[in-house]
Motif scaffolding. Structure first.
Motif, PDB file in Angstrom:
ATOM      1  N   SER A  10       0.824  -1.201   0.000  1.00 34.46           N
ATOM      2  CA  SER A  10       0.000   0.000   0.000  1.00 34.46           C
ATOM      3  C   SER A  10       0.864   1.258   0.000  1.00 34.46           C
ATOM      4  CB  SER A  10      -0.917   0.009   1.227  1.00 34.46           C
ATOM      5  OG  SER A  10      -1.827  -1.072   1.186  1.00 34.46           O
ATOM      6  N   LEU A  11       1.928   1.229   0.793  1.00 31.31           N
ATOM      7  CA  LEU A  11       2.824   2.380   0.838  1.00 31.31           C
ATOM      8  C   LEU A  11       3.537   2.582  -0.493  1.00 31.31           C
ATOM      9  CD1 LEU A  11       4.374   1.824   4.386  1.00 31.31           C
ATOM     10  CD2 LEU A  11       2.588   3.462   3.741  1.00 31.31           C
ATOM     11  N   ARG A  12       3.989   1.480  -1.121  1.00 38.84           N
ATOM     12  CA  ARG A  12       4.659   1.588  -2.411  1.00 38.84           C
ATOM     13  C   ARG A  12       3.706   2.098  -3.483  1.00 38.84           C
ATOM     14  NH1 ARG A  12       9.226  -1.006  -3.884  1.00 38.84           N
ATOM     15  NH2 ARG A  12       8.903   0.283  -5.737  1.00 38.84           N
ATOM     16  N   ALA A  13       2.463   1.615  -3.450  1.00 35.24           N
ATOM     17  CA  ALA A  13       1.476   2.047  -4.438  1.00 35.24           C
ATOM     18  C   ALA A  13       1.201   3.546  -4.294  1.00 35.24           C
ATOM     19  CB  ALA A  13       0.184   1.251  -4.278  1.00 35.24           C
ATOM     20  N   PHE A  14       1.037   3.999  -3.042  1.00 36.05           N
ATOM     21  CA  PHE A  14       0.798   5.432  -2.834  1.00 36.05           C
ATOM     22  C   PHE A  14       1.997   6.253  -3.284  1.00 36.05           C
ATOM     23  CE2 PHE A  14       1.921   9.018  -0.101  1.00 36.05           C
ATOM     24  CZ  PHE A  14       0.925   9.900  -0.483  1.00 36.05           C
ATOM     25  N   GLU A  15       3.207   5.839  -2.913  1.00 38.05           N
ATOM     26  CA  GLU A  15       4.410   6.612  -3.236  1.00 38.05           C
ATOM     27  C   GLU A  15       4.577   6.758  -4.741  1.00 38.05           C
ATOM     28  OE1 GLU A  15       8.536   7.434  -4.275  1.00 38.05           O
ATOM     29  OE2 GLU A  15       7.481   5.540  -4.626  1.00 38.05           O
ATOM     30  N   ALA A  16       4.374   5.673  -5.483  1.00 41.23           N
ATOM     31  CA  ALA A  16       4.511   5.728  -6.937  1.00 41.23           C
ATOM     32  C   ALA A  16       3.412   6.595  -7.554  1.00 41.23           C
ATOM     33  CB  ALA A  16       4.474   4.324  -7.518  1.00 41.23           C
ATOM     34  N   ALA A  17       2.186   6.423  -7.085  1.00 36.67           N
ATOM     35  CA  ALA A  17       1.079   7.213  -7.624  1.00 36.67           C
ATOM     36  C   ALA A  17       1.251   8.694  -7.302  1.00 36.67           C
ATOM     37  CB  ALA A  17      -0.248   6.701  -7.061  1.00 36.67           C
ATOM     38  N   ARG A  19       4.139  10.302  -6.833  1.00 40.02           N
ATOM     39  CA  ARG A  19       5.229  10.851  -7.650  1.00 40.02           C
ATOM     40  C   ARG A  19       4.753  11.172  -9.053  1.00 40.02           C
ATOM     41  NH1 ARG A  19       8.575   7.400  -9.103  1.00 40.02           N
ATOM     42  NH2 ARG A  19       8.275   5.716  -7.605  1.00 40.02           N
ATOM     43  N   HIS A  20       3.969  10.259  -9.625  1.00 36.22           N
ATOM     44  CA  HIS A  20       3.496  10.437 -11.000  1.00 36.22           C
ATOM     45  C   HIS A  20       2.185  11.210 -11.083  1.00 36.22           C
ATOM     46  CE1 HIS A  20       6.494   7.744 -12.736  1.00 36.22           C
ATOM     47  NE2 HIS A  20       6.200   6.828 -11.830  1.00 36.22           N
ATOM     48  N   LEU A  21       1.488  11.319  -9.936  1.00 37.19           N
ATOM     49  CA  LEU A  21       0.120  11.849  -9.923  1.00 37.19           C
ATOM     50  C   LEU A  21      -0.727  11.121 -10.964  1.00 37.19           C
ATOM     51  CD1 LEU A  21       0.602  15.695  -9.359  1.00 37.19           C
ATOM     52  CD2 LEU A  21      -0.166  13.956  -7.737  1.00 37.19           C
ATOM     53  N   SER A  22      -0.548   9.808 -10.982  1.00 36.98           N
ATOM     54  CA  SER A  22      -1.261   8.966 -11.953  1.00 36.98           C
ATOM     55  C   SER A  22      -1.229   7.523 -11.480  1.00 36.98           C
ATOM     56  CB  SER A  22      -0.597   9.079 -13.330  1.00 36.98           C
ATOM     57  OG  SER A  22      -1.053   8.056 -14.195  1.00 36.98           O
ATOM     58  N   LEU A  70       4.228  11.878   1.543  1.00 41.72           N
ATOM     59  CA  LEU A  70       5.114  11.549   0.426  1.00 41.72           C
ATOM     60  C   LEU A  70       6.595  11.749   0.736  1.00 41.72           C
ATOM     61  CD1 LEU A  70       5.596  10.640  -2.451  1.00 41.72           C
ATOM     62  CD2 LEU A  70       5.110  12.974  -3.214  1.00 41.72           C
ATOM     63  N   PRO A  71       7.051  12.914   1.224  1.00 37.19           N
ATOM     64  CA  PRO A  71       8.493  13.059   1.480  1.00 37.19           C
ATOM     65  C   PRO A  71       9.018  12.111   2.545  1.00 37.19           C
ATOM     66  CG  PRO A  71       7.279  14.957   2.328  1.00 37.19           C
ATOM     67  CD  PRO A  71       6.324  14.160   1.491  1.00 37.19           C
ATOM     68  N   VAL A  72       8.177  11.746   3.527  1.00 40.54           N
ATOM     69  CA  VAL A  72       8.599  10.795   4.561  1.00 40.54           C
ATOM     70  C   VAL A  72       8.838   9.420   3.934  1.00 40.54           C
ATOM     71  CG1 VAL A  72       7.901   9.618   6.672  1.00 40.54           C
ATOM     72  CG2 VAL A  72       7.401  12.053   6.375  1.00 40.54           C
ATOM     73  N   ALA A 137       6.885  18.067  -3.840  1.00 37.05           N
ATOM     74  CA  ALA A 137       6.335  16.875  -3.192  1.00 37.05           C
ATOM     75  C   ALA A 137       5.984  15.803  -4.214  1.00 37.05           C
ATOM     76  CB  ALA A 137       5.106  17.245  -2.372  1.00 37.05           C
ATOM     77  N   ALA A 138       5.263  16.183  -5.254  1.00 35.99           N
ATOM     78  CA  ALA A 138       4.816  15.199  -6.248  1.00 35.99           C
ATOM     79  C   ALA A 138       5.979  14.555  -6.974  1.00 35.99           C
ATOM     80  CB  ALA A 138       3.875  15.869  -7.252  1.00 35.99           C
ATOM     81  N   GLU A 139       7.067  15.306  -7.188  1.00 34.36           N
ATOM     82  CA  GLU A 139       8.216  14.772  -7.916  1.00 34.36           C
ATOM     83  C   GLU A 139       9.230  14.102  -6.993  1.00 34.36           C
ATOM     84  OE1 GLU A 139       9.891  17.516 -10.768  1.00 34.36           O
ATOM     85  OE2 GLU A 139       7.948  18.521 -10.990  1.00 34.36           O
ATOM     86  N   GLY A 140       8.957  14.121  -5.685  1.00 33.66           N
ATOM     87  CA  GLY A 140       9.850  13.457  -4.745  1.00 33.66           C
ATOM     88  C   GLY A 140      11.229  14.079  -4.679  1.00 33.66           C
ATOM     89  N   LEU A 141      11.312  15.419  -4.793  1.00 35.76           N
ATOM     90  CA  LEU A 141      12.595  16.100  -4.834  1.00 35.76           C
ATOM     91  C   LEU A 141      13.099  16.425  -3.426  1.00 35.76           C
ATOM     92  CD1 LEU A 141      11.878  18.662  -7.701  1.00 35.76           C
ATOM     93  CD2 LEU A 141      13.067  16.471  -7.888  1.00 35.76           C
ATOM     94  N   ASP A 142      14.400  16.322  -3.250  1.00 36.26           N
ATOM     95  CA  ASP A 142      15.029  16.800  -2.016  1.00 36.26           C
ATOM     96  C   ASP A 142      15.166  18.321  -2.068  1.00 36.26           C
ATOM     97  OD1 ASP A 142      15.623  14.216  -0.741  1.00 36.26           O
ATOM     98  OD2 ASP A 142      16.945  13.925  -2.452  1.00 36.26           O
TER      99      ASP A 142
END
Length: 301
Positions: A10-17, A19-22, A70-72, A137-142
């Motif tokens: 579930s966490l992986r699915a959310f993180e990928a979605a 990042r891509h907003l898709s 997302l950033p966490v 946040a959406a792009e997972g940038l530092d």
């Protein structure tokens, strides 16, 4: 304290979605179906008792809860990967994801990357470019390097440098410019900021820009300077970021006056905990900018 069990899927699915907003792009990345991603995200939302996405006409948007999560997750997955590399006997690499406005990337950062890797071989940079519109946040940038005032909602900003704007053109056009009024004999090139030429002309004690004067608008200063080199017109851009073109003689700076409409900033989400790699990059970048300013020759036409 009782720990809540949340499936890693579930966490992986959310993180990928997120990042891509898709959901579709997340499904492709995870090699599962769109329905599987949707179900895992719904399971996570049910367990957290809050929505993580908003459905908008063009796809998905993160809720405030999703923006905090997302950033966490990005940081946690990176730390897990580093630890697994350590267990496997490989040298631990710290990854740093940076979004950079294209002008700063080509004009300053990219020519110095070799020197950065010599000093910090343990940091792996992942660089993407943008045209000053970026969703950290959406792009997972530092980090995101942006141009502006330094005030962005929910963002910590470190001042990097000013980059004032001035006219730039081919040597052939520059030879025909004797005073600011002569600029109006040519097509003017600018970015999405409407007031650039008006502000410069006012400061240079030149004429007002006629409402009907031909102006070509670009979403990238890099593309704009390509057009200027082709003789399409006269660009207004940061001379410091195009010093390589000025040094080569392909582009000339016909007038000394310049205007400042903003600065470059190194930004991160306020909710993002700084890693050692982030601190090292920020300190290195600031030192490089100071050194480059000290080495810059006096301004010449």
């Amino acid at each position: 304290m009782t720990r809540r069990y949340i499936p890693l899927k579930s966490l992986r699915a959310f993180e990928a979605a997120a990042r891509h907003l898709s959901f579709t792009h997340a499904a492709i990345e995870l090699n599962v179906t769109h329905s599987a991603v949707s179900q895992q995200v719904k399971l996570l939302e049910d367990q957290l008792h809050c929505p993580l996405f908003l459905r908008v006409p063009r796809g998905l948007a993160l809720t405030p809860e999703g923006e905090h999560l997302l950033p966490v997750l990005n940081e946690s997955f990176d730390r897990i990967a580093q630890l697994l590399d350590y267990f496997a006997g490989r040298k631990v690499q710290e990854k740093l994801k940076i979004g950079v406005i294209g002008t700063f990337a080509t004009g300053f950062l990219l020519p110095r990357l070799a020197a950065f890797y010599q000093k910090f071989p343990h940091i792996e940079l992942q660089i993407s470019t943008h045209n000053n519109r970026v969703d950290v946040a959406a792009e997972g940038l530092d980090y995101a390097i942006r141009f502006g005032s330094g005030a962005w909602h929910g963002t910590a900003a470190l001042y990097l440098c000013d980059s004032p704007l001035t006219p730039l053109c081919t040597p052939e056009i520059a030879a025909q410019l004797r005073q600011p009024a002569d600029l109006l004999n040519f097509r003017l090139l600018r970015s999405y900021r409407r007031d650039e030429w008006t502000a410069w002309l006012q400061q240079a004690a030149g004429p007002q820009l006629p409402p009907t004067h031909p102006v070509m608008v670009f979403d990238s200063s890099i593309t704009m300077l390509e057009a200027a080199q082709a003789g399409v017109g006269i660009a207004i851009a940061p001379a410091r970021m195009f010093s390589h073109l000025l040094s080569s003689g392909r582009i000339k700076r016909p007038f000394l006056p310049e205007i400042s409409l903003g600065s470059y900033w190194l930004t991160r989400l306020q909710s993002k905990v700084e890693t050692s790699a982030m601190r090292e990059f920020a300190q290195w970048l600031s030192a490089e900018l100071v050194a480059s300013a000290e080495l810059m020759p006096s301004t010449e036409l």
